[in-house]
Enzyme design. Structure first.
Site, short mmCIF file in Angstrom:
data_model
loop_
_atom_site.label_atom_id
_atom_site.label_comp_id
_atom_site.label_asym_id
_atom_site.label_seq_id
_atom_site.Cartn_x
_atom_site.Cartn_y
_atom_site.Cartn_z
N GLN A 71 -10.02 -3.10 -3.97
CA GLN A 71 -11.31 -2.50 -3.64
C GLN A 71 -12.35 -2.86 -4.69
O GLN A 71 -13.51 -3.14 -4.37
CB GLN A 71 -11.19 -0.99 -3.53
CG GLN A 71 -12.49 -0.28 -3.19
CD GLN A 71 -13.05 -0.72 -1.85
OE1 GLN A 71 -12.35 -0.69 -0.84
NE2 GLN A 71 -14.31 -1.15 -1.83
N HIS A 97 -6.53 0.99 -7.35
CA HIS A 97 -6.90 0.26 -6.13
C HIS A 97 -7.68 -0.99 -6.54
O HIS A 97 -8.88 -1.10 -6.31
CB HIS A 97 -7.75 1.16 -5.24
CG HIS A 97 -7.87 0.69 -3.83
ND1 HIS A 97 -7.35 -0.50 -3.38
CD2 HIS A 97 -8.48 1.26 -2.73
CE1 HIS A 97 -7.59 -0.65 -2.10
NE2 HIS A 97 -8.28 0.41 -1.68
N ASP A 110 -16.46 8.51 -3.55
CA ASP A 110 -15.29 8.37 -2.69
C ASP A 110 -15.03 9.74 -2.07
O ASP A 110 -15.64 10.74 -2.46
CB ASP A 110 -14.09 7.89 -3.52
CG ASP A 110 -12.95 7.37 -2.66
OD1 ASP A 110 -13.08 7.37 -1.42
OD2 ASP A 110 -11.91 6.99 -3.23
N CYS A 164 -16.05 3.20 -0.75
CA CYS A 164 -14.97 2.32 -0.30
C CYS A 164 -14.54 2.59 1.14
O CYS A 164 -13.86 1.76 1.75
CB CYS A 164 -13.77 2.42 -1.24
SG CYS A 164 -12.95 4.03 -1.26
N ARG A 201 0.89 -1.17 0.00
CA ARG A 201 0.00 0.00 0.00
C ARG A 201 0.92 1.22 0.00
O ARG A 201 1.58 1.51 1.01
CB ARG A 201 -0.90 -0.02 1.24
CG ARG A 201 -1.94 1.09 1.30
CD ARG A 201 -2.78 0.91 2.56
NE ARG A 201 -3.76 1.97 2.74
CZ ARG A 201 -4.99 1.98 2.27
NH1 ARG A 201 -5.42 0.95 1.54
NH2 ARG A 201 -5.81 2.98 2.50
N ARG A 257 -14.12 -7.09 1.24
CA ARG A 257 -12.67 -6.99 1.03
C ARG A 257 -12.00 -8.28 1.51
O ARG A 257 -11.07 -8.78 0.88
CB ARG A 257 -12.11 -5.78 1.80
CG ARG A 257 -12.42 -4.42 1.21
CD ARG A 257 -11.67 -4.15 -0.09
NE ARG A 257 -10.23 -4.22 0.08
CZ ARG A 257 -9.47 -3.20 0.49
NH1 ARG A 257 -10.02 -2.03 0.78
NH2 ARG A 257 -8.16 -3.34 0.59
#
Length: 301
Positions: free
Chosen positions: A135, A132, A222, A260, A105, A288
């Protein structure tokens, strides 16, 4: 199994592989609810490199490896020799001698690309400033659970054409979901991603959120500001691109809302939407775990 060694954007996963990952994720979720947990990754080790803070990514990967019979190592970049000048390339060469898979990450996407290029084992992008993919696997799993299908649906993305949006476009292209993206001018998703996917699905780019959500089955947003509040940036998005009850009313009656997380209620979404009956954000967050387990199990580890 996934043909590609690494998953950095989601473009590496083809349509057939995506279906297999999502079907496996749904099965693993059902099995876990029944108390069934197969050691698919027994004696395997996941090295997790974190340059950025994490709640969902760290916990879901760590718990997922445990449930699959493996082990996860949490490695803050400040605890590695990266903090003292060791190169990403040398770090990748070293860690891949110890671990069976690496999840990173990071800030710059070039970092995860360098890790993948120099690693002998699969590298998963747990988030970069450009993509990402993990996700989106969870998002597509959630949509399939709630809608019973993927192909032929319409998804509306409202807000910033950011890293999540870029991977969402790839995911929609593989799942055959049309996507309408409403962003302020200058905040559109990657032109390269659009170019790669526009022959596969209908992609609409607009500056009008109300136009984007018309006839949509899924509405996604988001955060407008990822780390620190920036009044100048926020003014470009708020209040026009806020997902509120009025905007959701223009989508299909059965439309679901996704985010998310983490969310800032009162900015990109109102409490009435994210905490309302159309919101599936907590299922999305849970997924997830299951989708990443399926991804790990599908890699050549």
């Amino acid at each position: 199994m996934i043909k590609s060694k690494d998953v950095l954007t989601l473009d590496e996963v083809d349509k057939k592989e995506l279906v297999q990952i999502l079907d496996l994720a749904i099965k693993l979720k059902k099995d876990l609810k029944k108390g069934i947990s197969k050691p698919l990754l027994k004696n395997k080790t996941l090295a997790m490199i974190f340059q950025k803070p994490s709640t969902r990514t760290r916990i879901s990967f760590e718990a997922g490896m445990f449930q699959l019979g493996g082990h996860a190592l949490n490695l803050s970049s400040q605890e590695l020799q990266l903090s003292r000048g060791e190169t990403v390339e040398d770090t990748a060469k070293t860690i891949s001698r110890y671990a069976d898979v690496i999840m990173a990450r990071v800030y710059e996407h070039s970092t995860v690309e360098a890790l993948a290029k120099n690693s002998k084992v699969p590298v998963i992008n747990g988030l970069s400033n450009s993509f990402h993919p993990c996700q989106i696997l969870a998002d597509l799993m959630t949509i399939k659970e709630k809608k019973g299908k993927l192909k032929g649906l319409k998804l509306a993305w409202i807000g910033d054409g950011n890293n999540v949006c870029n991977s969402m476009i790839y995911g929609c292209a593989k799942a055959e979901i049309s996507i309408s993206i409403a962003t302020p001018k200058g905040f559109e998703p990657s032109p390269k991603v659009i170019q790669n996917c526009k022959k596969l699905i209908d992609i609409e780019l607009t500056q009008d959120p109300q136009k984007a959500v018309l006839n949509s089955d899924v509405v996604v947003t988001d955060t407008f500001v990822s780390i620190h509040d920036d009044p100048k940036r926020l003014k470009k998005f708020y209040p026009k691109y806020q997902v509120n009850s009025s905007l959701m009313a223009k989508a299909n009656e059965s439309a679901i809302f996704m985010h998310c997380l983490p969310a800032k209620r009162g900015q990109e979404v109102t409490a009435s939407v994210i905490d309302g009956s159309q919101s599936v954000v907590w299922d999305e967050a849970e997924n997830r775990l299951h989708s990443q387990k399926a991804l790990l199990a599908s890699l050549s580890i």
